[in-house]
Design an enzyme around this catalytic site. Structure first.
Site, PDB file in Angstrom:
ATOM      1  N   HIS A 184       0.861  -1.185   0.000  1.00 14.58           N
ATOM      2  CA  HIS A 184       0.000   0.000   0.000  1.00 14.58           C
ATOM      3  C   HIS A 184       0.894   1.229   0.000  1.00 14.58           C
ATOM      4  O   HIS A 184       1.669   1.452   0.935  1.00 14.58           O
ATOM      5  CB  HIS A 184      -0.919   0.020   1.221  1.00 14.58           C
ATOM      6  CG  HIS A 184      -1.916   1.139   1.180  1.00 14.58           C
ATOM      7  ND1 HIS A 184      -3.192   0.998   0.688  1.00 14.58           N
ATOM      8  CD2 HIS A 184      -1.805   2.439   1.565  1.00 14.58           C
ATOM      9  CE1 HIS A 184      -3.830   2.146   0.756  1.00 14.58           C
ATOM     10  NE2 HIS A 184      -3.009   3.046   1.293  1.00 14.58           N
ATOM     11  N   CYS A 185       0.788   2.025  -1.046  1.00  9.58           N
ATOM     12  CA  CYS A 185       1.679   3.178  -1.217  1.00  9.58           C
ATOM     13  C   CYS A 185       0.977   4.440  -0.727  1.00  9.58           C
ATOM     14  O   CYS A 185      -0.038   4.852  -1.308  1.00  9.58           O
ATOM     15  CB  CYS A 185       2.075   3.324  -2.685  1.00  9.58           C
ATOM     16  SG  CYS A 185       3.214   4.695  -2.985  1.00  9.58           S
ATOM     17  N   PRO A 186       1.494   5.094   0.324  1.00 13.53           N
ATOM     18  CA  PRO A 186       0.856   6.343   0.784  1.00 13.53           C
ATOM     19  C   PRO A 186       1.010   7.478  -0.208  1.00 13.53           C
ATOM     20  O   PRO A 186       0.183   8.383  -0.232  1.00 13.53           O
ATOM     21  CB  PRO A 186       1.584   6.634   2.100  1.00 13.53           C
ATOM     22  CG  PRO A 186       2.892   5.936   1.987  1.00 13.53           C
ATOM     23  CD  PRO A 186       2.641   4.707   1.168  1.00 13.53           C
TER      24      PRO A 186
END
Length: 368
Positions: A184-186
């Protein structure tokens, strides 16, 4: 050694038994009774974690990390919007400085062939950065359909209690399973999965190229601007206009932002370059970030038994890149890699078969 340990633990066990006996009596102090009740409650919780064969150290770790998961679910999810705005602001500031400060300088100093090369390359790089970033944040990573029984599954998700296809993992931030989840890439405020993994990697790759291009191309301008700023406090002061002073500081900002590791905001070239190289290695091996850890553990387990682990999704370095980039023919390297392309990846993310143009494997594969 055992005698010394028994001498030390004996009095402690005796005191604990006395406390438990006092806890049974009604006349004991309320504080002591509360401590005894909490001790029993903790003992029951500990035994419940190790009650059956499915419990173990991993279950204990998951239970201990529940507060961390709650923090991630409720706090970092909202910071994703801030990170996206931050990427847009930082990239937009570099583009604005390039048009307002760098372009007028190179128009007066560069030759026509050199100016044409910078014009076409910079705009080609910028278009690819904007296209792939927009596609990465707006394209869903892919989710397994719910309510279907004809899907080949390998396990049941412990979080959402649904069948989980091969290479599918649960994202605690999105609170759902993601097909071929990488992480999950912020900075995208989105999961990187089956349908947007190529956009994410292409964005990192072309952003790294853009940082290297800005850092190398503005080196001479950076040195001149830095030398000019050093003369600001001389006597008599130099006669620089307000626009020239803003240009000097903007060039310093551009070069430092794209080149040096000053903080987590300005370490773009180094951190993004390292991230790009790491994902390039994973793609060459046919793995995702999550599968890297799973395969490493499985490799050690089989090695202890004298067996060799083989990744069923590794078709070979070149074929792995063809599958990842969706390159079926030779001209696709130009139309699908070097130019903006929104073509879908190979497969539906639920069943994994080798494409017909892959030479390493031809049979269908399933998850380990």
């Amino acid at each position: 050694m055992r005698g010394q340990r028994s001498l030390l633990l004996g009095p402690a066990r005796l005191c604990l038994r006395l406390l438990l006996l006092l806890g049974y009596r009604r006349r004991c102090p309320p504080l002591l009774r509360g401590l005894v009740q909490r001790w029993r409650y903790g003992k029951v919780c500990l035994r419940s974690l190790l009650y059956n064969s499915f419990g173990g150290s991993e279950t204990v770790v998951d239970a201990a990390f529940e507060p961390v998961y709650w923090l991630v679910d409720n706090v970092i999810r909202w910071f994703g919007v801030v990170f996206v705005v931050l990427v847009i602001v930082l990239t937009g500031s570099i583009v604005a400085i390039a048009y307002l400060c760098v372009l007028p300088l190179i128009l007066r100093t560069y030759s026509v062939p050199r100016l044409c090369w910078h014009f076409f390359y910079s705009h080609w790089n910028l278009i690819l950065i904007v296209f792939h970033y927009y596609q990465a944040i707006t394209t869903p990573p892919g989710y397994p359909p719910q309510g279907r029984n004809d899907i080949a599954t390998v396990s049941i998700c412990k979080k959402c209690i649904y069948p989980k296809p091969a290479r599918t993992h649960h994202c605690s931030i999105c609170n759902r399973c993601v097909l071929k989840m990488d992480h999950h890439c912020p900075w995208l405020n989105n999961c990187v999965g089956h349908y947007n993994h190529r956009y994410f990697f292409s964005f990192c790759f072309f952003m790294t190229l853009g940082c290297v291009y800005c850092s190398y191309g503005s080196w001479d301008l950076f040195r001149e601007a830095y030398a000019a700023i050093e003369t600001y406090h001389q006597t008599p002061p130099p006669t620089f206009s307000f626009r020239e002073r803003i240009t000097h500081k903007s060039l310093i900002y551009l070069w430092f932002l794209c080149s040096l590791c000053l903080s987590f905001l300005s370490s773009v070239a180094l951190a993004l370059g390292a991230l790009t190289v790491w994902h390039a290695v994973l793609i060459s091996r046919g793995e995702t970030s999550i599968e890297r850890h799973i395969n490493k553990k499985e490799r050690r387990r089989l090695q202890a038994k004298g067996r060799v682990f083989r990744n069923p999704y590794n078709y070979g370095c070149m074929d792995n890149w063809k599958v990842f980039l969706g390159v079926d023919t030779g001209r696709h390297w130009l139309t699908r890699v070097l130019l903006p392309s929104s073509h879908l990846p190979h497969g539906n993310g639920m069943s994994w078969e080798a494409p017909p143009w892959v030479t390493a494997h031809s049979a269908s594969v399933m998850a380990v």
